[in-house]
Scaffold this active site. Structure first.
Site, PDB file in Angstrom:
ATOM      1  N   MET A  65      -4.032  -6.910  -7.226  1.00 23.48           N
ATOM      2  CA  MET A  65      -3.503  -7.990  -8.071  1.00 23.48           C
ATOM      3  C   MET A  65      -4.583  -8.964  -8.522  1.00 23.48           C
ATOM      4  SD  MET A  65      -0.709  -6.738  -8.203  1.00 23.48           S
ATOM      5  CE  MET A  65       0.964  -7.223  -8.303  1.00 23.48           C
ATOM      6  N   ARG A  66      -5.675  -8.413  -9.024  1.00 26.31           N
ATOM      7  CA  ARG A  66      -6.793  -9.247  -9.467  1.00 26.31           C
ATOM      8  C   ARG A  66      -7.425  -8.570 -10.674  1.00 26.31           C
ATOM      9  NH1 ARG A  66      -8.943 -13.248  -5.958  1.00 26.31           N
ATOM     10  NH2 ARG A  66      -7.457 -12.774  -4.338  1.00 26.31           N
ATOM     11  N   HIS A 105       0.347   0.751 -13.197  1.00 25.38           N
ATOM     12  CA  HIS A 105       1.135  -0.418 -13.599  1.00 25.38           C
ATOM     13  C   HIS A 105       2.616  -0.018 -13.662  1.00 25.38           C
ATOM     14  CE1 HIS A 105       1.915  -4.329 -15.295  1.00 25.38           C
ATOM     15  NE2 HIS A 105       2.759  -3.733 -16.121  1.00 25.38           N
ATOM     16  N   GLY A 120       0.787  -1.226   0.000  1.00 24.59           N
ATOM     17  CA  GLY A 120       0.000   0.000   0.000  1.00 24.59           C
ATOM     18  C   GLY A 120       0.818   1.274   0.000  1.00 24.59           C
TER      19      GLY A 120
HETATM   20  C1  GAR Z   1       3.092  -1.096  -7.584  1.00 25.86           C
HETATM   21  O1  GAR Z   1       4.396  -1.103  -8.106  1.00 25.86           O
HETATM   22  C2  GAR Z   1       2.068  -1.204  -8.701  1.00 25.86           C
HETATM   23  O2  GAR Z   1       2.468  -0.560  -9.885  1.00 25.86           O
HETATM   24  C3  GAR Z   1       2.009  -2.693  -8.892  1.00 25.86           C
HETATM   25  O3  GAR Z   1       2.059  -3.223  -7.593  1.00 25.86           O
HETATM   26  C4  GAR Z   1       2.842  -2.378  -6.775  1.00 25.86           C
HETATM   27  C5  GAR Z   1       2.059  -2.110  -5.497  1.00 25.86           C
HETATM   28  O4  GAR Z   1       2.855  -1.487  -4.539  1.00 25.86           O
HETATM   29  N1  GAR Z   1       0.815  -3.071  -9.580  1.00 25.86           N
HETATM   30  C6  GAR Z   1       0.771  -4.057 -10.472  1.00 25.86           C
HETATM   31  O5  GAR Z   1       1.725  -4.737 -10.765  1.00 25.86           O
HETATM   32  C7  GAR Z   1      -0.601  -4.269 -11.093  1.00 25.86           C
HETATM   33  N2  GAR Z   1      -0.519  -5.197 -12.183  1.00 25.86           N
HETATM   34  P1  GAR Z   1       2.168  -0.856  -3.235  1.00 25.86           P
HETATM   35  O6  GAR Z   1       1.285  -1.942  -2.605  1.00 25.86           O
HETATM   36  O7  GAR Z   1       3.308  -0.512  -2.337  1.00 25.86           O
HETATM   37  O8  GAR Z   1       1.359   0.339  -3.644  1.00 25.86           O
END
Ligand code: GAR
Length: 191
Positions: free
Chosen positions: A92-93, A111, A11
């Protein structure tokens, strides 16, 4: 523009949004709830810190999608929180009709690559292993295809010879923390 944040993990992007809101840097956008699919995920703690309701909801038995019934229940809970928009910040869904139809054109996703390159899981690692000279992050509208909706904005990060995967990832996360709140602010000024 009232919006919900959906996340699955640490988060740090949710926190960047909430910090921007507290600092008055989110325009007319107001976070009304944090919704998480993973019990005990750190993103839930940011709700307490920043005074925004944060809940974990059951997504159903699958790992990367909702069951249709549970996705409808999520849509209802998000609506009941007062949200008009949804911001996916490390969620992630994949989303399907129940959420896409409940918030048409009002769901955005972050992303960690320059889409359309490196969609799907581990965008940072994919770009690193490919040996790119630049990567970055993308905020885009969400549609039924994976990481393929209309791009709203991107930020570029250069891979230096001295970078490790860790420093490269760190630089991409810094850009994410700047870009996502800024896109939300800009959308709120026209919503
Ligand atoms: C982030 O880097 C976001 O871009 C990625 O997950 C991470 C979450 O970090 N999202 C994806 O890969 C979506 N396909 P966080 O929980 O510290 O915000």
């Amino acid at each position: 523009m009232k919006f919900a944040i959906l996340g699955s993990g640490t988060g740090s992007n949710a926190e960047a949004i909430l910090k921007a809101y507290r600092a008055g840097r989110l325009g007319n956008a107001v976070p009304v709830g944090i919704f998480c699919d993973i019990p005990g995920a750190k993103i839930l703690e940011h709700g307490k810190t920043y005074g925004v309701p944060a809940v974990q909801l059951d997504p159903g038995p699958f790992r990367t999608k909702f069951s249709p019934e549970r996705e409808a229940a999520w849509a209802q809970a998000i609506r009941e929180a007062g949200a008009e928009w949804i911001v996916l910040a490390g969620f992630m869904r994949v989303l399907k009709a129940p959420l896409l139809d409940a918030f048409p054109g009002k769901i955005i996703n972050l992303h960690p690559s320059l889409l359309p390159s490196f969609p799907g899981l581990d965008g940072i690692g994919q770009a690193w292993r490919w040996g790119v000279a630049v990567s970055g992050c993308t905020v885009h509208f969400v549609n039924a295809a994976l990481d393929a909706g209309t791009i709203i904005d991107q930020a570029v990060v250069r891979r230096e010879a001295t970078d490790t995967l860790e420093t490269f990832a760190q630089k991409i996360h810094e850009q994410e923390h700047r870009l996502l709140p800024d896109v939300i602010r800009r959308l709120s000024m026209r919503a």
